[in-house]
Design a protein around this motif. Structure first.
Motif, mmCIF file in Angstrom:
data_model
loop_
_atom_site.group_PDB
_atom_site.id
_atom_site.type_symbol
_atom_site.label_atom_id
_atom_site.label_comp_id
_atom_site.label_asym_id
_atom_site.label_seq_id
_atom_site.Cartn_x
_atom_site.Cartn_y
_atom_site.Cartn_z
ATOM 1 N N ALA A 87 66.960 57.250 58.783
ATOM 2 C CA ALA A 87 66.479 58.080 59.607
ATOM 3 C C ALA A 87 65.690 58.383 60.075
ATOM 4 O O ALA A 87 65.188 59.957 58.729
ATOM 5 N N GLY A 88 65.097 57.627 60.446
ATOM 6 C CA GLY A 88 62.933 58.402 60.070
ATOM 7 C C GLY A 88 62.650 58.153 58.967
ATOM 8 O O GLY A 88 63.126 57.299 57.910
ATOM 9 N N PHE A 89 60.680 57.915 59.469
ATOM 10 C CA PHE A 89 60.323 57.933 57.583
ATOM 11 C C PHE A 89 59.880 59.250 56.639
ATOM 12 O O PHE A 89 59.895 59.695 57.340
ATOM 13 N N HIS A 90 60.190 58.846 55.490
ATOM 14 C CA HIS A 90 59.913 59.666 54.581
ATOM 15 C C HIS A 90 58.422 59.677 53.922
ATOM 16 O O HIS A 90 58.501 58.699 53.196
ATOM 17 N N ILE A 91 58.316 60.841 53.533
ATOM 18 C CA ILE A 91 57.133 60.753 52.225
ATOM 19 C C ILE A 91 57.569 61.389 51.162
ATOM 20 O O ILE A 91 58.209 62.759 50.982
ATOM 21 N N ASN A 92 57.115 61.546 50.247
ATOM 22 C CA ASN A 92 57.372 62.207 48.625
ATOM 23 C C ASN A 92 56.650 62.843 48.599
ATOM 24 O O ASN A 92 55.908 61.836 47.641
ATOM 25 N N THR A 133 50.474 63.058 61.534
ATOM 26 C CA THR A 133 49.945 62.339 62.050
ATOM 27 C C THR A 133 51.039 60.809 63.026
ATOM 28 O O THR A 133 50.776 60.549 64.273
ATOM 29 N N ALA A 134 51.788 60.680 62.301
ATOM 30 C CA ALA A 134 53.249 59.569 62.221
ATOM 31 C C ALA A 134 53.546 60.063 63.404
ATOM 32 O O ALA A 134 53.649 59.707 64.166
ATOM 33 N N THR A 135 54.355 61.852 63.257
ATOM 34 C CA THR A 135 55.320 62.205 64.178
ATOM 35 C C THR A 135 54.215 62.565 65.700
ATOM 36 O O THR A 135 54.748 62.170 66.653
ATOM 37 N N ASN A 136 53.486 62.235 65.901
ATOM 38 C CA ASN A 136 52.398 62.812 66.649
ATOM 39 C C ASN A 136 52.349 61.468 67.572
ATOM 40 O O ASN A 136 51.790 61.102 68.587
ATOM 41 N N SER A 137 52.071 60.301 66.468
ATOM 42 C CA SER A 137 51.670 59.263 67.175
ATOM 43 C C SER A 137 52.742 58.270 67.366
ATOM 44 O O SER A 137 52.800 56.845 67.533
ATOM 45 N N GLY A 138 53.949 58.658 67.380
ATOM 46 C CA GLY A 138 55.637 58.265 68.002
ATOM 47 C C GLY A 138 56.417 57.992 67.086
ATOM 48 O O GLY A 138 57.249 57.449 67.054
ATOM 49 N N SER A 197 56.250 50.867 61.360
ATOM 50 C CA SER A 197 55.625 51.335 59.957
ATOM 51 C C SER A 197 54.133 50.297 60.501
ATOM 52 O O SER A 197 52.920 51.400 59.968
ATOM 53 N N LYS A 198 53.347 49.582 61.062
ATOM 54 C CA LYS A 198 51.987 49.200 61.346
ATOM 55 C C LYS A 198 51.757 50.917 62.300
ATOM 56 O O LYS A 198 50.506 51.363 61.446
ATOM 57 N N GLU A 202 48.592 53.368 60.276
ATOM 58 C CA GLU A 202 47.389 53.681 61.232
ATOM 59 C C GLU A 202 47.123 55.615 60.751
ATOM 60 O O GLU A 202 46.721 55.554 60.844
ATOM 61 N N ALA A 203 48.595 55.695 60.980
ATOM 62 C CA ALA A 203 48.301 57.187 60.713
ATOM 63 C C ALA A 203 48.067 57.589 59.620
ATOM 64 O O ALA A 203 47.499 59.014 59.349
ATOM 65 N N ILE A 204 48.024 57.161 58.508
ATOM 66 C CA ILE A 204 47.727 56.982 56.808
ATOM 67 C C ILE A 204 46.472 57.009 57.235
ATOM 68 O O ILE A 204 45.402 57.935 56.128
#
Length: 295
Positions: free
Chosen positions: A62-67, A105-110, A158-159, A163-165
């Motif tokens: 659920a959701g994208f995650h970063i460590n 940035t990714a969250t702001n991009s949707g 993921s695209k 782009e957000a990265i």
């Protein structure tokens, strides 16, 4: 302004760990290890501050995650291949600042994305740890690990993360390398025969398509590849659904990317799967010097 100075698709096969040990399998993955070492050398030559890795061994539901926790150290044993990869010590430093910026940035991009840098017990997976080991990365280069296996998520998401990265890196002022850590085809053979496939592909057709894809990359035929990627990921069991690769091409510019990939380790089968190390030269607007040094 920050910049992405290196982008690559890399292998993380656990047989590299047994390849470095004494015994009958010593040296079996020398070419893969050498390719990763050269990519590590490029990181140092290009004065990389942080390596961002999309790890297809990190499954999220659920959701994208970063460590991006500051202390990335410990001892790792794979629950999938404990006979190959066990008691591997590691010590890296996370980059909470960049990880949080990517998530925002990714969250702001949707695409809802969360960065975790205060959960000490959140483990690092071997799709991150194995490439870093053979690249020779030390604590002078920081690390951000992104889940590269999304349950029931579209490759389009993921695209957008890729782009957000890129957007986050440009805001950060850092010099960043991005690694898509995962195989090409990923059909592991049935248990009763898997021991016979250490050097073999599970299905000959998978190998033919893997090699066709690598030719597309070398020829700069990005649009052709992106047209087949969803079907390729499905029919050839692309590792993690190839979400790491979608992030990679999102970061590179998607179908506008025209770079001709450089092969750092030639294609090789491993336990039924298709593997390689490939560097994607960056477009002039992102990095003028695109010189790499193939194996």
């Amino acid at each position: 302004m920050g910049e992405v100075v290196l982008a690559a698709k890399v292998t993380h096969v656990p047989s590299m760990f047994i390849s470095e040990q004494e015994g009958p399998l010593k040296g079996i993955r020398d070419a893969a290890i050498e390719g990763l070492r050269k990519i590590g050398d490029l990181c140092r030559e290009r004065e990389v501050d942080t390596i961002v890795i999309a790890d297809t061994h990190w499954l999220v539901n659920a959701g994208f995650h970063i460590n991006a926790k500051p202390d990335m150290s410990g001892v790792f044993t794979s629950t999938e291949f404990p006979h190959f990869l066990n008691n591997m010590e590691y010590s890296y430093t996370g980059d909470p600042e960049l990880g949080q910026l990517i998530a925002e940035t990714a969250t702001n991009s949707g695409v809802t994305t969360l960065c975790h840098h205060e959960i000490d017990t959140l483990e690092i997976q071997y799709g991150t740890l194995v490439p870093l080991r053979y690249m020779g990365i030390d604590k002078d280069i920081k690390v951000v690990s992104i889940a590269g296996w999304m349950y029931d998520a579209d490759l389009e998401e993921s695209k957008v993360v890729g782009e957000a990265i890129l957007k986050a890196v440009k805001k950060s002022g850092k010099r960043v390398a991005f690694l898509a850590s995962g195989s090409l085809s990923h059909r592991i053979p049935p248990n009763k025969v898997v021991g016979d496939y250490l050097f073999k592909i599970s299905r000959p057709l998978n190998q033919e398509i893997d090699l066709m894809v690598m030719d597309m990359w070398k020829q700069g035929r990005t649009k052709d590849f992106l047209d087949i990627m969803p079907k390729y990921a499905e029919d050839c069991s692309g590792e993690g659904g190839m979400h790491d690769t979608a992030m990679l091409f999102g970061l590179l510019g998607w179908d506008k990317y025209e770079g001709e990939a450089e092969i750092m380790t030639e294609y090789f089968p491993s336990s039924g799967t298709g593997q390689c190390n490939v560097v994607f030269p960056l477009m002039p607007s992102d990095k003028p010097d695109t010189t790499v040094h193939p194996v």
